[in-house]
Design a protein around this motif. Structure first.
Motif, PDB file in Angstrom:
ATOM      1  N   ALA A  99       0.803  -1.217   0.000  1.00  0.00           N
ATOM      2  CA  ALA A  99       0.000   0.000   0.000  1.00  0.00           C
ATOM      3  C   ALA A  99       0.839   1.272   0.000  1.00  0.00           C
ATOM      4  N   VAL A 100       2.141   1.134   0.117  1.00  0.00           N
ATOM      5  CA  VAL A 100       3.025   2.308   0.127  1.00  0.00           C
ATOM      6  C   VAL A 100       3.097   2.868  -1.295  1.00  0.00           C
ATOM      7  N   PRO A 101       2.768   4.153  -1.467  1.00  0.00           N
ATOM      8  CA  PRO A 101       2.817   4.747  -2.811  1.00  0.00           C
ATOM      9  C   PRO A 101       4.198   4.590  -3.447  1.00  0.00           C
ATOM     10  N   GLU A 102       4.214   4.395  -4.748  1.00  0.00           N
ATOM     11  CA  GLU A 102       5.460   4.167  -5.484  1.00  0.00           C
ATOM     12  C   GLU A 102       6.458   5.307  -5.380  1.00  0.00           C
ATOM     13  N   TRP A 103       5.981   6.522  -5.191  1.00  0.00           N
ATOM     14  CA  TRP A 103       6.893   7.663  -5.160  1.00  0.00           C
ATOM     15  C   TRP A 103       7.709   7.733  -3.875  1.00  0.00           C
ATOM     16  N   ILE A 104       7.258   7.067  -2.813  1.00  0.00           N
ATOM     17  CA  ILE A 104       7.915   7.179  -1.508  1.00  0.00           C
ATOM     18  C   ILE A 104       9.360   6.648  -1.528  1.00  0.00           C
ATOM     19  N   PRO A 105       9.622   5.413  -1.950  1.00  0.00           N
ATOM     20  CA  PRO A 105      11.020   4.944  -1.948  1.00  0.00           C
ATOM     21  C   PRO A 105      11.943   5.825  -2.793  1.00  0.00           C
ATOM     22  N   GLN A 106      11.425   6.327  -3.909  1.00  0.00           N
ATOM     23  CA  GLN A 106      12.231   7.203  -4.760  1.00  0.00           C
ATOM     24  C   GLN A 106      12.555   8.512  -4.037  1.00  0.00           C
ATOM     25  N   ALA A 107      11.563   9.053  -3.341  1.00  0.00           N
ATOM     26  CA  ALA A 107      11.773  10.307  -2.610  1.00  0.00           C
ATOM     27  C   ALA A 107      12.757  10.104  -1.463  1.00  0.00           C
ATOM     28  N   ILE A 108      12.671   8.981  -0.779  1.00  0.00           N
ATOM     29  CA  ILE A 108      13.609   8.685   0.302  1.00  0.00           C
ATOM     30  C   ILE A 108      15.023   8.585  -0.256  1.00  0.00           C
ATOM     31  N   ALA A 109      15.174   7.880  -1.352  1.00  0.00           N
ATOM     32  CA  ALA A 109      16.501   7.718  -1.965  1.00  0.00           C
ATOM     33  C   ALA A 109      17.088   9.073  -2.364  1.00  0.00           C
ATOM     34  N   ARG A 110      16.260   9.986  -2.837  1.00  0.00           N
ATOM     35  CA  ARG A 110      16.758  11.302  -3.255  1.00  0.00           C
ATOM     36  C   ARG A 110      17.339  12.095  -2.086  1.00  0.00           C
ATOM     37  N   THR A 111      16.821  11.877  -0.873  1.00  0.00           N
ATOM     38  CA  THR A 111      17.348  12.645   0.267  1.00  0.00           C
ATOM     39  C   THR A 111      18.773  12.243   0.609  1.00  0.00           C
TER      40      THR A 111
ATOM     41  N   THR B 272       2.537  13.809   1.273  1.00  0.00           N
ATOM     42  CA  THR B 272       3.651  14.595   1.800  1.00  0.00           C
ATOM     43  C   THR B 272       4.511  13.715   2.693  1.00  0.00           C
ATOM     44  N   LEU B 273       5.809  13.779   2.476  1.00  0.00           N
ATOM     45  CA  LEU B 273       6.773  13.006   3.244  1.00  0.00           C
ATOM     46  C   LEU B 273       7.766  13.962   3.893  1.00  0.00           C
ATOM     47  N   LEU B 274       7.974  13.807   5.197  1.00  0.00           N
ATOM     48  CA  LEU B 274       8.960  14.587   5.934  1.00  0.00           C
ATOM     49  C   LEU B 274       9.974  13.611   6.503  1.00  0.00           C
TER      50      LEU B 274
ATOM     51  N   TYR C  65      14.021  17.097   5.378  1.00  0.00           N
ATOM     52  CA  TYR C  65      13.729  17.055   3.944  1.00  0.00           C
ATOM     53  C   TYR C  65      12.226  16.860   3.769  1.00  0.00           C
ATOM     54  N   VAL C  66      11.683  17.497   2.756  1.00  0.00           N
ATOM     55  CA  VAL C  66      10.259  17.349   2.457  1.00  0.00           C
ATOM     56  C   VAL C  66      10.119  16.957   0.993  1.00  0.00           C
ATOM     57  N   ALA C  67       9.263  15.984   0.752  1.00  0.00           N
ATOM     58  CA  ALA C  67       8.939  15.576  -0.620  1.00  0.00           C
ATOM     59  C   ALA C  67       7.421  15.510  -0.739  1.00  0.00           C
ATOM     60  N   ARG C  68       6.944  15.854  -1.905  1.00  0.00           N
ATOM     61  CA  ARG C  68       5.505  15.802  -2.165  1.00  0.00           C
ATOM     62  C   ARG C  68       5.251  14.939  -3.397  1.00  0.00           C
ATOM     63  N   ALA C  69       4.152  14.216  -3.377  1.00  0.00           N
ATOM     64  CA  ALA C  69       3.809  13.324  -4.480  1.00  0.00           C
ATOM     65  C   ALA C  69       3.778  14.081  -5.798  1.00  0.00           C
ATOM     66  N   ASP C  70       3.236  15.282  -5.794  1.00  0.00           N
ATOM     67  CA  ASP C  70       3.139  16.088  -7.027  1.00  0.00           C
ATOM     68  C   ASP C  70       4.512  16.364  -7.628  1.00  0.00           C
ATOM     69  N   ASP C  71       5.518  16.508  -6.769  1.00  0.00           N
ATOM     70  CA  ASP C  71       6.872  16.805  -7.228  1.00  0.00           C
ATOM     71  C   ASP C  71       7.600  15.570  -7.720  1.00  0.00           C
ATOM     72  N   GLN C  72       7.079  14.384  -7.397  1.00  0.00           N
ATOM     73  CA  GLN C  72       7.747  13.124  -7.714  1.00  0.00           C
ATOM     74  C   GLN C  72       7.107  12.413  -8.897  1.00  0.00           C
TER      75      GLN C  72
END
Length: 148
Positions: A34-46, A125-127, A139-146
């Motif tokens: 259930a974890v959105p696909e953009w989350i692991p990518q956003a974590i890796a970017r940090t 939104t991920l913090l 670090y902050v990531a948003r689904a729209d940005d990913q």
């Protein structure tokens, strides 16, 4: 055999996290699928050298200052009412919690190893807060940005 041992260790670790967070938990969680696909990518970017934190806090700040800073970050990025907290465990990667007032972030810091990761209940939104050499970084990531 190794798989069963790993699962047993993860279940024990999850039980410890659940016991430690206690009344902060809502009883809901995100399972791995259930974890959105953009989350692991956003974590890796940090973790990329070019990643710029949105805020910094000196690592010689008091625990009370750290807790207040964490609470202010949650509010500033609209992580309110309910949010998901990363467990760093494959079986239940995210547990839903009631919003963490600054007097409860200490409990979270004791129970969950850093980096501390918070996901909005709307999953957009991920913090991420991690300790670096001389400071804490947010670090902050948003689904729209990913693209998610």
């Amino acid at each position: 055999m190794q798989q069963k041992l790993r699962e047993r260790r993860e279940k024990a670790a999850l039980n410890s996290v659940v016991a430690g967070l206690g009344p902060l938990l809502t009883g809901n969680a995100l399972v791995p699928d259930a974890v959105p696909e953009w989350i692991p990518q956003a974590i890796a970017r940090t973790w990329e050298l070019s990643a710029e934190p949105v805020e910094l806090l000196s690592d010689d700040s008091s625990p009370e200052e750290l807790d207040a800073w964490l609470a202010s970050l949650l509010t500033a990025h609209n992580l309110t009412a309910r949010l998901y907290v990363a467990t760093h465990l494959g079986i239940r990667p995210w547990l839903e919690c009631h919003v963490l007032p600054h007097n409860r972030t200490a409990r979270l810091r004791e129970v969950i190893e850093e980096p501390w990761m918070f996901l909005s209940s709307s999953l957009d939104t991920l913090l991420i807060v991690s300790e670096a050499e001389y400071h804490y970084e947010a670090y902050v990531a948003r689904a729209d940005d990913q693209g998610g």
